[in-house]
Write a protein that holds these residues in place. Sequence first.
Motif, PDB file in Angstrom:
ATOM      1  N   ASP A  37       0.830  -1.209   0.000  1.00 42.77           N
ATOM      2  CA  ASP A  37       0.000   0.000   0.000  1.00 42.77           C
ATOM      3  C   ASP A  37       0.869   1.264   0.000  1.00 42.77           C
ATOM      4  OD1 ASP A  37      -2.318  -1.512   0.036  1.00 42.77           O
ATOM      5  OD2 ASP A  37      -2.524  -1.438   2.218  1.00 42.77           O
ATOM      6  N   ARG A  38       1.972   1.210   0.705  1.00 38.82           N
ATOM      7  CA  ARG A  38       2.835   2.385   0.823  1.00 38.82           C
ATOM      8  C   ARG A  38       3.580   2.679  -0.475  1.00 38.82           C
ATOM      9  NH1 ARG A  38       5.211   0.595   4.761  1.00 38.82           N
ATOM     10  NH2 ARG A  38       7.212  -0.079   3.902  1.00 38.82           N
ATOM     11  N   LEU A  39       4.116   1.620  -1.119  1.00 33.89           N
ATOM     12  CA  LEU A  39       4.925   1.807  -2.331  1.00 33.89           C
ATOM     13  C   LEU A  39       4.070   1.925  -3.593  1.00 33.89           C
ATOM     14  CD1 LEU A  39       7.823  -0.784  -1.780  1.00 33.89           C
ATOM     15  CD2 LEU A  39       7.862   1.689  -1.370  1.00 33.89           C
ATOM     16  N   GLY A  40       2.919   1.284  -3.583  1.00 31.01           N
ATOM     17  CA  GLY A  40       2.144   1.153  -4.819  1.00 31.01           C
ATOM     18  C   GLY A  40       2.510  -0.156  -5.502  1.00 31.01           C
ATOM     19  N   ARG A  41       1.590  -0.634  -6.294  1.00 32.96           N
ATOM     20  CA  ARG A  41       1.740  -1.980  -6.873  1.00 32.96           C
ATOM     21  C   ARG A  41       2.983  -2.100  -7.748  1.00 32.96           C
ATOM     22  NH1 ARG A  41      -0.763  -4.706 -11.508  1.00 32.96           N
ATOM     23  NH2 ARG A  41      -0.875  -6.933 -11.043  1.00 32.96           N
ATOM     24  N   ASP A  42       3.162  -1.194  -8.698  1.00 33.63           N
ATOM     25  CA  ASP A  42       4.280  -1.315  -9.643  1.00 33.63           C
ATOM     26  C   ASP A  42       5.626  -1.292  -8.930  1.00 33.63           C
ATOM     27  OD1 ASP A  42       2.475  -1.456 -11.695  1.00 33.63           O
ATOM     28  OD2 ASP A  42       2.673   0.641 -12.302  1.00 33.63           O
ATOM     29  N   ALA A  43       5.791  -0.365  -7.998  1.00 32.95           N
ATOM     30  CA  ALA A  43       7.067  -0.261  -7.280  1.00 32.95           C
ATOM     31  C   ALA A  43       7.302  -1.498  -6.409  1.00 32.95           C
ATOM     32  CB  ALA A  43       7.092   1.002  -6.425  1.00 32.95           C
ATOM     33  N   LEU A  56       6.166  -4.632  -6.924  1.00 31.43           N
ATOM     34  CA  LEU A  56       6.533  -5.766  -7.780  1.00 31.43           C
ATOM     35  C   LEU A  56       7.963  -5.622  -8.295  1.00 31.43           C
ATOM     36  CD1 LEU A  56       3.231  -6.247  -9.842  1.00 31.43           C
ATOM     37  CD2 LEU A  56       4.023  -7.581  -7.878  1.00 31.43           C
ATOM     38  N   GLU A  57       8.345  -4.394  -8.667  1.00 28.55           N
ATOM     39  CA  GLU A  57       9.704  -4.170  -9.167  1.00 28.55           C
ATOM     40  C   GLU A  57      10.726  -4.417  -8.063  1.00 28.55           C
ATOM     41  OE1 GLU A  57      12.373  -0.699 -11.382  1.00 28.55           O
ATOM     42  OE2 GLU A  57      10.290  -0.317 -10.827  1.00 28.55           O
ATOM     43  N   LYS A  58      10.450  -3.967  -6.851  1.00 32.79           N
ATOM     44  CA  LYS A  58      11.386  -4.144  -5.741  1.00 32.79           C
ATOM     45  C   LYS A  58      11.668  -5.615  -5.484  1.00 32.79           C
ATOM     46  CE  LYS A  58      11.953  -3.476  -0.760  1.00 32.79           C
ATOM     47  NZ  LYS A  58      11.434  -2.829   0.471  1.00 32.79           N
ATOM     48  N   TYR A  59      10.623  -6.450  -5.510  1.00 34.57           N
ATOM     49  CA  TYR A  59      10.797  -7.861  -5.152  1.00 34.57           C
ATOM     50  C   TYR A  59      10.966  -8.778  -6.360  1.00 34.57           C
ATOM     51  CZ  TYR A  59       9.747  -6.590  -0.357  1.00 34.57           C
ATOM     52  OH  TYR A  59       9.795  -6.037   0.900  1.00 34.57           O
ATOM     53  N   GLY A  60      10.875  -8.221  -7.568  1.00 27.94           N
ATOM     54  CA  GLY A  60      11.156  -9.004  -8.767  1.00 27.94           C
ATOM     55  C   GLY A  60      10.058  -9.967  -9.177  1.00 27.94           C
ATOM     56  N   PHE A  61       8.813  -9.596  -8.954  1.00 31.43           N
ATOM     57  CA  PHE A  61       7.699 -10.458  -9.318  1.00 31.43           C
ATOM     58  C   PHE A  61       6.917  -9.857 -10.481  1.00 31.43           C
ATOM     59  CE2 PHE A  61       8.574 -11.981  -5.113  1.00 31.43           C
ATOM     60  CZ  PHE A  61       8.187 -13.317  -5.122  1.00 31.43           C
ATOM     61  N   ASP A  62       6.379 -10.720 -11.329  1.00 30.30           N
ATOM     62  CA  ASP A  62       5.421 -10.284 -12.340  1.00 30.30           C
ATOM     63  C   ASP A  62       4.047 -10.154 -11.683  1.00 30.30           C
ATOM     64  OD1 ASP A  62       7.302 -10.328 -14.394  1.00 30.30           O
ATOM     65  OD2 ASP A  62       6.953 -12.470 -14.787  1.00 30.30           O
ATOM     66  N   SER A  63       3.139  -9.472 -12.360  1.00 27.86           N
ATOM     67  CA  SER A  63       1.792  -9.345 -11.823  1.00 27.86           C
ATOM     68  C   SER A  63       1.079 -10.695 -11.862  1.00 27.86           C
ATOM     69  CB  SER A  63       0.992  -8.319 -12.633  1.00 27.86           C
ATOM     70  OG  SER A  63       0.888  -8.738 -13.977  1.00 27.86           O
ATOM     71  N   SER A  64       0.171 -10.890 -10.925  1.00 24.59           N
ATOM     72  CA  SER A  64      -0.588 -12.139 -10.871  1.00 24.59           C
ATOM     73  C   SER A  64      -1.491 -12.264 -12.088  1.00 24.59           C
ATOM     74  CB  SER A  64      -1.451 -12.181  -9.604  1.00 24.59           C
ATOM     75  OG  SER A  64      -0.654 -12.324  -8.459  1.00 24.59           O
ATOM     76  N   GLY A 113     -11.016  -5.130   0.991  1.00 20.33           N
ATOM     77  CA  GLY A 113     -11.575  -4.599  -0.237  1.00 20.33           C
ATOM     78  C   GLY A 113     -10.578  -4.353  -1.354  1.00 20.33           C
ATOM     79  N   THR A 114      -9.312  -4.756  -1.173  1.00 18.29           N
ATOM     80  CA  THR A 114      -8.279  -4.511  -2.182  1.00 18.29           C
ATOM     81  C   THR A 114      -7.676  -5.834  -2.646  1.00 18.29           C
ATOM     82  OG1 THR A 114      -7.741  -2.397  -1.158  1.00 18.29           O
ATOM     83  CG2 THR A 114      -6.101  -3.307  -2.664  1.00 18.29           C
ATOM     84  N   ARG A 115      -7.332  -5.906  -3.927  1.00 23.24           N
ATOM     85  CA  ARG A 115      -6.680  -7.090  -4.493  1.00 23.24           C
ATOM     86  C   ARG A 115      -5.166  -6.900  -4.467  1.00 23.24           C
ATOM     87  NH1 ARG A 115      -6.867  -8.226  -9.520  1.00 23.24           N
ATOM     88  NH2 ARG A 115      -7.434  -6.169 -10.253  1.00 23.24           N
ATOM     89  N   TYR A 116      -4.452  -7.965  -4.041  1.00 25.83           N
ATOM     90  CA  TYR A 116      -2.992  -7.957  -3.997  1.00 25.83           C
ATOM     91  C   TYR A 116      -2.457  -9.165  -4.754  1.00 25.83           C
ATOM     92  CZ  TYR A 116      -3.718  -4.643  -0.166  1.00 25.83           C
ATOM     93  OH  TYR A 116      -4.112  -3.569   0.591  1.00 25.83           O
ATOM     94  N   ASP A 117      -1.300  -8.984  -5.401  1.00 21.95           N
ATOM     95  CA  ASP A 117      -0.656 -10.096  -6.113  1.00 21.95           C
ATOM     96  C   ASP A 117      -0.187 -11.120  -5.084  1.00 21.95           C
ATOM     97  OD1 ASP A 117      -0.060  -8.759  -9.088  1.00 21.95           O
ATOM     98  OD2 ASP A 117      -0.122  -7.325  -7.427  1.00 21.95           O
ATOM     99  N   SER A 118      -0.830 -12.270  -5.055  1.00 25.71           N
ATOM    100  CA  SER A 118      -0.659 -13.200  -3.937  1.00 25.71           C
ATOM    101  C   SER A 118       0.765 -13.736  -3.820  1.00 25.71           C
ATOM    102  CB  SER A 118      -1.647 -14.360  -4.060  1.00 25.71           C
ATOM    103  OG  SER A 118      -1.483 -15.038  -5.291  1.00 25.71           O
ATOM    104  N   LYS A 119       1.373 -14.110  -4.934  1.00 27.20           N
ATOM    105  CA  LYS A 119       2.715 -14.685  -4.855  1.00 27.20           C
ATOM    106  C   LYS A 119       3.730 -13.641  -4.402  1.00 27.20           C
ATOM    107  CE  LYS A 119       6.131 -17.426  -7.353  1.00 27.20           C
ATOM    108  NZ  LYS A 119       6.500 -18.125  -8.610  1.00 27.20           N
ATOM    109  N   ALA A 120       3.607 -12.420  -4.912  1.00 26.62           N
ATOM    110  CA  ALA A 120       4.539 -11.363  -4.516  1.00 26.62           C
ATOM    111  C   ALA A 120       4.398 -11.050  -3.029  1.00 26.62           C
ATOM    112  CB  ALA A 120       4.292 -10.108  -5.350  1.00 26.62           C
TER     113      ALA A 120
END
Length: 422
Positions: free
Chosen positions: A19-25, A27-35, A44-51
């Motif tokens: 929530d603090r960084l935003g989705r794109d940042a 995913l980029e920080k941890y090296g994951f693609d989007s789910s 009420g919010t969707r998060y990329d589960s594997k990341a």
Amino acid sequence: MALTDITREAVLAAIAEFDRLGRDAFLEKYGFDSSRRYWLLYDGTRYDSKAIAGAAHGYLPKRSPLAAKDFSGGRGHAVTVLRRLGFEVTSAPNTDPSGLQTADEIASTIDDLRPASASGKPMLKQAVVLLWAIGRARAGHDRLLGWTDTVAALTPLLQTHRRDGESRHGRPDYPIAALFHAGLWELPGHTDVPRAHGTAVWTWFAEHAPEGGLPESVYTLARRSGPARVRMIDAITARFLDDFYESELLTAVELYDEDVAADEAPPPGDSDQETAPGSTPGASNSDYARMCELVARRERRTYGQRRTRIANDPIRISAAREAVLLRSDGRCENPGCAKPAPDRNDRGKPLLEVDHIEQLTDGGRDHPIQMIALCPDCHRVKTHGQSRHRLIPVLAQRARELHDQWMRADGWPSRRAVEGER
């Protein structure tokens, strides 16, 4: 490092960082693609589960985040861990229902469905809706249908095909809401569909009367690909109908005949129509192996029970025949002949006759390991010729050799499927 070590607190910390960084940042920080399939739903919010799972590992004492290559994000690993910690994980995002691209992905999503129960068994509502929609796709009907027409078509099916203890009203709003949230139904223009419980669902559908249907990618596979179609049907019957006499429901939705595993006929003038008789367009060891596994699974699941029904199961018969035609590569499988098929039918399949080497009345099986594709001449010899008693053992050996070659070429892991065991 073990993903199973993560705690609920660590996951909540990863969510807060997301929530603090935003989705794109994030995913980029941890090296994951989007789910593409699985999403963690929280507040009420969707998060990329594997990341989220990988990042959460870094919030454990003296631990580092896990990279994408370190673990599986699927139902057997990250999803299971997150659900065990009390989080809700759903399949396929509602905003991208076409994310399901293969029959295996669709089957896995079906297996993930969590229907309510009646008499200790899963209610059939979601199964009825899915099978009805697959039948519509196979028949070439429009993918999306208005709500009034959907209710009119589904209500009698839902009232007829149900378990003891399951509601008699036959309303399709609850199963469609559940399928929507699982990523198996599309309601264009709507993202605020209530969950499938309480009176809000009925009120919402009555107010919005949405047009809906299968996601486009699911519809296209069910329409065009015979192997994908039977894979979906088998996943639904295994998940919902394992102990239920399925033939009446499958017949009602026009999915219980011996052509159900056949591909859609190509349009007139399509290039597949002009393929040389000696080749099979798109022949795939993987398709062959999966159809054989489906045949074996349906036989194993009910072998010795309701024998008459199982011996005449059109889904298994259709899948077995399609597998043998695929394996034949458009040629007679008699090793003493091997001539190309004389022509193709309107679906582009070679005009070969698929025969049981050991007849069903003598205990033979509808399994490719003891079925053979023959040209008309060899089929007549095998059935009526004076040399048939010498030919039949040759054909039996050839069928087993070809079956073994195709299964092992795909690296298929199931020994039962390779050996054709029940």
